[in-house]
Design an enzyme around this catalytic site. Structure first.
Site, PDB file in Angstrom:
ATOM      1  N   GLU A 111       0.824  -1.209   0.000  1.00  0.00           N
ATOM      2  CA  GLU A 111       0.000   0.000   0.000  1.00  0.00           C
ATOM      3  C   GLU A 111       0.857   1.259   0.000  1.00  0.00           C
ATOM      4  O   GLU A 111       1.973   1.268   0.545  1.00  0.00           O
ATOM      5  CB  GLU A 111      -0.960   0.048   1.204  1.00  0.00           C
ATOM      6  CG  GLU A 111      -2.203  -0.783   1.056  1.00  0.00           C
ATOM      7  CD  GLU A 111      -2.123  -2.090   1.798  1.00  0.00           C
ATOM      8  OE1 GLU A 111      -3.087  -2.871   1.734  1.00  0.00           O
ATOM      9  OE2 GLU A 111      -1.087  -2.347   2.444  1.00  0.00           O
ATOM     10  N   THR A 112       0.316   2.299  -0.581  1.00  0.00           N
ATOM     11  CA  THR A 112       0.868   3.651  -0.551  1.00  0.00           C
ATOM     12  C   THR A 112      -0.269   4.583  -0.160  1.00  0.00           C
ATOM     13  O   THR A 112      -1.388   4.440  -0.660  1.00  0.00           O
ATOM     14  CB  THR A 112       1.428   4.050  -1.927  1.00  0.00           C
ATOM     15  OG1 THR A 112       2.474   3.149  -2.294  1.00  0.00           O
ATOM     16  CG2 THR A 112       1.961   5.476  -1.916  1.00  0.00           C
TER      17      THR A 112
END
Length: 283
Positions: free
Chosen positions: A52-53
């Site tokens: 995830e970002t």
């Protein structure tokens, strides 16, 4: 996104659910994401090649302290656990001051999520499950095939949807969890979290593993959203105490620790975070 729109933005990479750098679950955080399109966010999240970002933005709800958008390499999530804790950690480290002392309010696709300090760690209030029911016979058969386990070894299997569409599987022991060698093809498109108890007197109470479909099925190092759903499931059914610690990532050489505590009508899911990279990004 054209080259003329690019600018330097603060950027952190944080290890979540571990006080030891590089032993938890990494998260990329763009601290100032104003002006970025959804397309630009998705492109950058794909480029980071992390699970995830996140992108921090001013809130649109006056009750919130900040807004976060959460992207995997291929899609946006309304909520996810380790991005919530890592984003809160980064927002505070970047100088954010919550409106209410000791409690942050994060705005995300799933709504408002409270985050508080707890024993030197940050913890989020588990969001409500939007789907919570036993799996049907077909899904149960798919689980036994995908986990390569006999049907009677699954003590329970339920949908635990709180954004990500998790299926939770309860086994008799942590040893069974760690011994799983999944058939990723048979698992299909199911997001599967498996949990089993350690022996009394162990340093941790439960062992967790999660498997996520995509271009290739991967095992996630530490998963806050699944642990939030599993805590509601297991504490609510009396299978877990109101306070416990789960380990995750052991099979991958990580040392994730998820601290769960029920109180005040909420279940809080917490863990340590440590910033491993801090600088800027051209975005």
């Amino acid at each position: 996104m054209t080259s003329e729109s690019l600018r330097i933005r603060p950027f952190h990479q944080v290890d979540v659910f571990s006080a030891q750098p590089y032993r938890g679950n990494p998260l990329a955080v763009v601290v100032d994401a104003e002006g970025l399109s959804s397309e630009a966010m998705q492109h950058f999240a794909h480029w980071t090649n992390l699970s995830e970002t996140t992108f921090l933005l001013p809130p649109t709800d006056p009750r919130a302290d900040y807004r976060v958008r959460i992207f995997t390499g291929s899609e946006e999530f309304p909520f996810a656990g380790h991005p919530t804790l890592g984003s809160a950690h980064t927002w505070l480290q970047a100088g954010g001051e919550p409106k209410t002392d000791g409690v942050l309010v994060q705005e995300c696709g799933a709504g408002l999520v409270r985050v508080k300090h707890d024993a030197g760690r940050l913890a989020f209030a588990a969001p409500p499950l939007t789907r919570f029911e036993p799996v049907d016979a077909d899904v149960r058969s798919q689980l036994t095939a995908g986990l390569r386990l006999p049907e009677d070894s699954l003590l329970d299997a339920s949908w635990l949807v709180n954004g990500p569409e998790w299926v939770g599987v309860l086994l008799e022991s942590a040893e069974q969890v760690l011994a799983i060698e999944p058939d990723l093809v048979a698992m299909g498109d199911l997001k599967v979290g498996v949990i089993g108890p350690h022996e009394p007197g162990s340093d941790v109470d439960f062992e967790v593993r999660t498997f996520i479909p995509g271009d290739a099925m991967v095992e996630d190092p530490v998963t806050g959203s699944f642990n939030a759903g599993a805590a509601q499931w297991l504490i609510g059914s009396g299978r877990a105490p109101e306070e416990y610690v789960a380990a995750q990532g052991t099979a991958l050489g990580r040392a994730g620790r998820i601290h769960v505590k029920a109180g005040g009508g909420d279940i809080w899911v917490g863990g340590a975070s440590v910033t491993c990279i801090q600088g800027t990004v051209l975005l």
